[in-house]
Design an enzyme around this catalytic site. Structure first.
Site, PDB file in Angstrom:
ATOM      1  N   GLU A 256       0.666  -1.359   0.062  1.00 34.97           N
ATOM      2  CA  GLU A 256       0.091  -0.018   0.029  1.00 34.97           C
ATOM      3  C   GLU A 256       0.938   1.153  -0.005  1.00 34.97           C
ATOM      4  OE1 GLU A 256      -3.152   0.112  -0.187  1.00 34.97           O
ATOM      5  OE2 GLU A 256      -3.685  -2.233   0.013  1.00 34.97           O
ATOM      6  N   CYS A 295      -2.729   8.978   3.475  1.00 35.64           N
ATOM      7  CA  CYS A 295      -2.509   8.472   1.826  1.00 35.64           C
ATOM      8  C   CYS A 295      -3.471   8.589   1.015  1.00 35.64           C
ATOM      9  CB  CYS A 295      -2.091   6.788   2.030  1.00 35.64           C
ATOM     10  SG  CYS A 295      -3.579   6.006   3.133  1.00 35.64           S
TER      11      CYS A 295
HETATM   12  P1  NAP Z   1       8.363   4.795   4.520  1.00 37.13           P
HETATM   13  O1  NAP Z   1       9.751   5.488   4.611  1.00 37.13           O
HETATM   14  O2  NAP Z   1       8.449   3.962   3.208  1.00 37.13           O
HETATM   15  O3  NAP Z   1       8.286   3.858   5.696  1.00 37.13           O
HETATM   16  C1  NAP Z   1       7.451   3.029   5.700  1.00 37.13           C
HETATM   17  C2  NAP Z   1       7.733   1.789   6.825  1.00 37.13           C
HETATM   18  O4  NAP Z   1       8.846   0.663   6.197  1.00 37.13           O
HETATM   19  C3  NAP Z   1       8.310   2.141   8.002  1.00 37.13           C
HETATM   20  O5  NAP Z   1       8.066   1.164   9.109  1.00 37.13           O
HETATM   21  C4  NAP Z   1      10.079   1.997   7.963  1.00 37.13           C
HETATM   22  O6  NAP Z   1      10.429   2.015   8.847  1.00 37.13           O
HETATM   23  C5  NAP Z   1      10.030   0.748   6.994  1.00 37.13           C
HETATM   24  N1  NAP Z   1      11.093   0.442   6.352  1.00 37.13           N
HETATM   25  C6  NAP Z   1      11.649   1.478   5.752  1.00 37.13           C
HETATM   26  N2  NAP Z   1      12.799   1.109   4.775  1.00 37.13           N
HETATM   27  C7  NAP Z   1      12.737  -0.476   5.146  1.00 37.13           C
HETATM   28  C8  NAP Z   1      13.220  -1.428   4.656  1.00 37.13           C
HETATM   29  N3  NAP Z   1      14.392  -1.242   3.908  1.00 37.13           N
HETATM   30  N4  NAP Z   1      13.218  -2.739   4.988  1.00 37.13           N
HETATM   31  C9  NAP Z   1      12.176  -2.833   5.829  1.00 37.13           C
HETATM   32  N5  NAP Z   1      11.192  -1.792   6.342  1.00 37.13           N
HETATM   33  C10 NAP Z   1      11.452  -0.562   5.867  1.00 37.13           C
HETATM   34  O7  NAP Z   1       7.038   5.425   4.607  1.00 37.13           O
HETATM   35  P2  NAP Z   1       6.568   6.472   5.630  1.00 37.13           P
HETATM   36  O8  NAP Z   1       7.425   7.851   5.536  1.00 37.13           O
HETATM   37  O9  NAP Z   1       6.618   5.734   6.969  1.00 37.13           O
HETATM   38  O10 NAP Z   1       5.203   6.564   5.091  1.00 37.13           O
HETATM   39  C11 NAP Z   1       4.672   7.755   4.397  1.00 37.13           C
HETATM   40  C12 NAP Z   1       4.507   7.056   2.796  1.00 37.13           C
HETATM   41  O11 NAP Z   1       3.422   6.033   3.180  1.00 37.13           O
HETATM   42  C13 NAP Z   1       3.587   8.107   1.819  1.00 37.13           C
HETATM   43  O12 NAP Z   1       4.308   7.941   0.771  1.00 37.13           O
HETATM   44  C14 NAP Z   1       2.186   7.419   1.907  1.00 37.13           C
HETATM   45  O13 NAP Z   1       1.723   7.944   0.770  1.00 37.13           O
HETATM   46  C15 NAP Z   1       2.379   6.318   2.381  1.00 37.13           C
HETATM   47  N6  NAP Z   1       1.265   5.606   2.844  1.00 37.13           N
HETATM   48  C16 NAP Z   1       0.481   4.809   2.017  1.00 37.13           C
HETATM   49  C17 NAP Z   1      -0.887   4.418   2.606  1.00 37.13           C
HETATM   50  C18 NAP Z   1      -1.811   3.343   1.648  1.00 37.13           C
HETATM   51  O14 NAP Z   1      -2.661   2.719   2.409  1.00 37.13           O
HETATM   52  N7  NAP Z   1      -1.593   3.224   0.780  1.00 37.13           N
HETATM   53  C19 NAP Z   1      -1.217   4.542   3.887  1.00 37.13           C
HETATM   54  C20 NAP Z   1      -0.384   5.491   4.675  1.00 37.13           C
HETATM   55  C21 NAP Z   1       0.881   6.057   4.011  1.00 37.13           C
HETATM   56  P3  NAP Z   1      11.382   2.989   9.600  1.00 37.13           P
HETATM   57  O15 NAP Z   1      10.345   4.174  10.117  1.00 37.13           O
HETATM   58  O16 NAP Z   1      11.968   2.683  10.786  1.00 37.13           O
HETATM   59  O17 NAP Z   1      12.462   3.517   8.782  1.00 37.13           O
END
Ligand code: NAP
Length: 518
Positions: A256, A295
């Site tokens: 997602e 999101c």
């Molecule tokens: P993110 O930086 O991609 O991080 C998401 C999750 O992935 C966090 O728990 C992060 O941990 C983890 N993560 C990062 N790198 C990783 C890796 N190499 N291996 C395993 N896990 C890893 O996103 P975010 O900044 O938290 O969230 C914002 C984004 O989420 C926006 O782009 C938004 O559009 C999207 N979003 C989408 C939805 C949907 O339902 N489609 C809902 C909400 C948000 P750490 O924080 O510890 O780095």
């Protein structure tokens, strides 16, 4: 200062690596620290497999639903405390905190209700049986069976409660133990939620573990019956898809991700009518609720070219009424961005968009001297086809205003430049216009939301994700699908086509006769 721990192998466990600080985004002061590690991923997975799986398998769907209901009750009892932590660590207003926490509770209750109506048998029937042989003697039936694996849930920072519980509700009702990893910036909120769940005493041993910070090599230890449900950016989603374990085992991965959700105003909707007022209210809500860190928030607003000046003026006037400030203050309608990196990224994104348009209100400058505050920002595009407006997800209180001709086919074509989204909303009283918009824009989205004078009064905002409808979207949005009532369980189950003697297949695996309890 609080220290966030992981809950693994049935106990709270401190991390081992260098500490990372979590902050209050209103004051920039540190409020907690998190150290990754301190656990063996193999042992964590083994605990889920050897204890969590059999414990959940001993429960029927209905009993697992009762577990969800009990967890909802435990969260509800600590609701005020959780709201306070959300204001402190997430910078959310109380209203935004409730959106997250009540969303989590509501989703658990919805799945408890759904589970109460599922059969007592340990599998789900998929559609009617089929005659396969010359006579009805040889028969076929599809069923869904629980996969004997572990669900790793990787959650985004923006919904620390709802994001974790909406995934958990589906996995637990399906009978699969979970390992939850929160987004680090708001891990204090997620860890408080985790504490409430653990202290409820309702979770069977091994059915729930919580890993704060890095996962270490957990993903590499996953096997072919395990799955990952991920919410976050497209960039992280792409990394996960390329993980050797995912490739090696064709591991089930639900992504997602980002979405440049678009709201489209049809040409016949006149200023002052209910649909127009709802359009203004929803665009403003989506831009400012959770400071735009949602999101499903509207990122692009398509308006017939001849109406651009009028709509721009109305939106600017509405956005000017949004009071930005301390989220603990009841008068505040919009708080800060959740973290310094979010703040920096959103400011840079606004600057990139502004190079191809004009800032109608707001901008990249800080809205307060202290804290990570920005004003709601509307950018009027010079040209709707400029790629930046369809490529750049500015994950904050920012949207772009794009002109189009008024034809639904053109709106759909412009919207599709976003490469696939979670939801698009369209405001029209003309059914034929809506049908034509759906035909063009529908396949690019997981959800299409229409407003008209007839439904305006009752409609829920397009940014609201409902447990009964699917959430997800194609292409850039990740290609995933969550929730959607019973559909949400299927990710954790295997669809199996059973073939054999009708006397076996139909009586043991077919649809239960109406009124029967099996
Ligand atoms: P993110 O930086 O991609 O991080 C998401 C999750 O992935 C966090 O728990 C992060 O941990 C983890 N993560 C990062 N790198 C990783 C890796 N190499 N291996 C395993 N896990 C890893 O996103 P975010 O900044 O938290 O969230 C914002 C984004 O989420 C926006 O782009 C938004 O559009 C999207 N979003 C989408 C939805 C949907 O339902 N489609 C809902 C909400 C948000 P750490 O924080 O510890 O780095």
């Amino acid at each position: 200062m609080q220290t966030i721990q992981s809950y693994v192998l049935g106990r709270w466990t401190p991390g081992a690596s260098a500490p990372v600080s979590l902050h209050n985004p209103t004051t920039e002061e540190p409020v907690a620290e998190l150290r990754s590690g301190g656990f063996d991923p193999r042992a964590v997975l083994e605990h889920a497999r050897s204890e969590g799986l059999p414990a959940l398998a001993r429960l029927s769907f209905r009993e697992r639903g009762e577990l969800c209901k009990a967890l909802a009750g435990a969260l509800h009892a600590k609701r005020e405390e959780l709201i306070d932590v959300s204001v402190l660590n997430g910078g959310t207003t109380r209203g935004d905190a409730k959106f997250d926490i009540d969303g989590a509770i509501g989703t658990l209750v919805a799945y408890a209700d759904l589970a109460s109506k599922l059969p007592e048998r340990p599998f789900l029937v998929d559609g009617p049986g089929l005659q396969l042989g010359r006579t009805a003697r040889f028969w076929g039936q599809h069923v869904w069976l629980t996969r004997p694996g572990v669900a790793l849930h990787i959650n985004a920072f923006n919904f620390p409660a709802w994001g974790m519980l909406e995934k958990m509700a589906c996995a637990l009702v399906a009978g699969v133990p979970v390992i939850e990893k929160p987004g680090t910036p708001t891990a204090l909120v997620a860890s408080h939620v985790a504490q409430v769940l653990v202290e409820s005493g309702k979770l069977p041993a091994g059915s729930y573990q919580f890993i704060a910070g890095s996962l270490g090599d957990t993903i590499e230890q996953l096997g072919p019956q395990d799955c990952i449900a991920f919410t976050g950016s497209s960039a992280t989603g792409a990394k996960l898809r390329a993980s050797p374990a995912v490739v090696r085992h064709n591991l089930r991965l639900n992504v997602e991700a980002d979405s440049l959700n678009a709201a489209v105003l049809a040409p016949e909707v006149e200023a002052g009518c209910e649909t127009y007022n709802l359009f203004l209210a929803n665009v403003v809500l989506d831009m400012t609720q959770k400071t735009g860190q949602k999101c499903t928030a509207t990122r692009r607003v398509l308006v017939p070219a001849g109406r651009l000046a009028e709509v721009r003026a109305d939106l600017v006037a509405e956005l000017a009424r949004i009071q930005v400030g301390d989220p603990a203050d009841k008068a505040t309608r919009m708080g800060p961005l959740a973290s310094k990196s979010q703040f920096d990224e959103v400011r840079a994104g606004i600057e990139r968009l502004a190079r191809s348009g004009e800032i109608a209100c707001g901008g990249a400058q800080a809205a307060r001297p202290k804290g990570w505050f920005l004003a709601p920002t509307l950018i009027a595009a010079r040209d709707a086809a400029q790629p930046v407006f369809h490529a750049e997800e500015v994950f904050g209180p920012c949207a772009s205003l794009l002109p189009y001709s008024g034809a639904p086919e053109e709106a759909a074509r412009i919207v599709a430049l976003g490469g696939g989204g979670l939801v698009t909303s369209a405001y029209s009283n003309d059914n034929a216009w809506c049908e034509r918009y759906l035909a063009g824009a529908g396949p690019w989205h997981g959800r299409v939301w229409f407003a008209s004078d007839k439904s305006a009064e009752q409609s829920l905002a397009p940014g609201m994700v409902l447990p009964s409808l699917v959430h997800g979207g194609p292409g850039r949005a990740g290609g995933g699908e969550e929730l959607g009532g019973e559909r949400g369980l299927h990710f954790y189950m295997q669809r199996v086509a059973v073939q054999g003697f009708k006397g076996l297949v139909e009586s043991s695996f077919g649809q239960a006769p109406a009124g029967s309890a099996v």
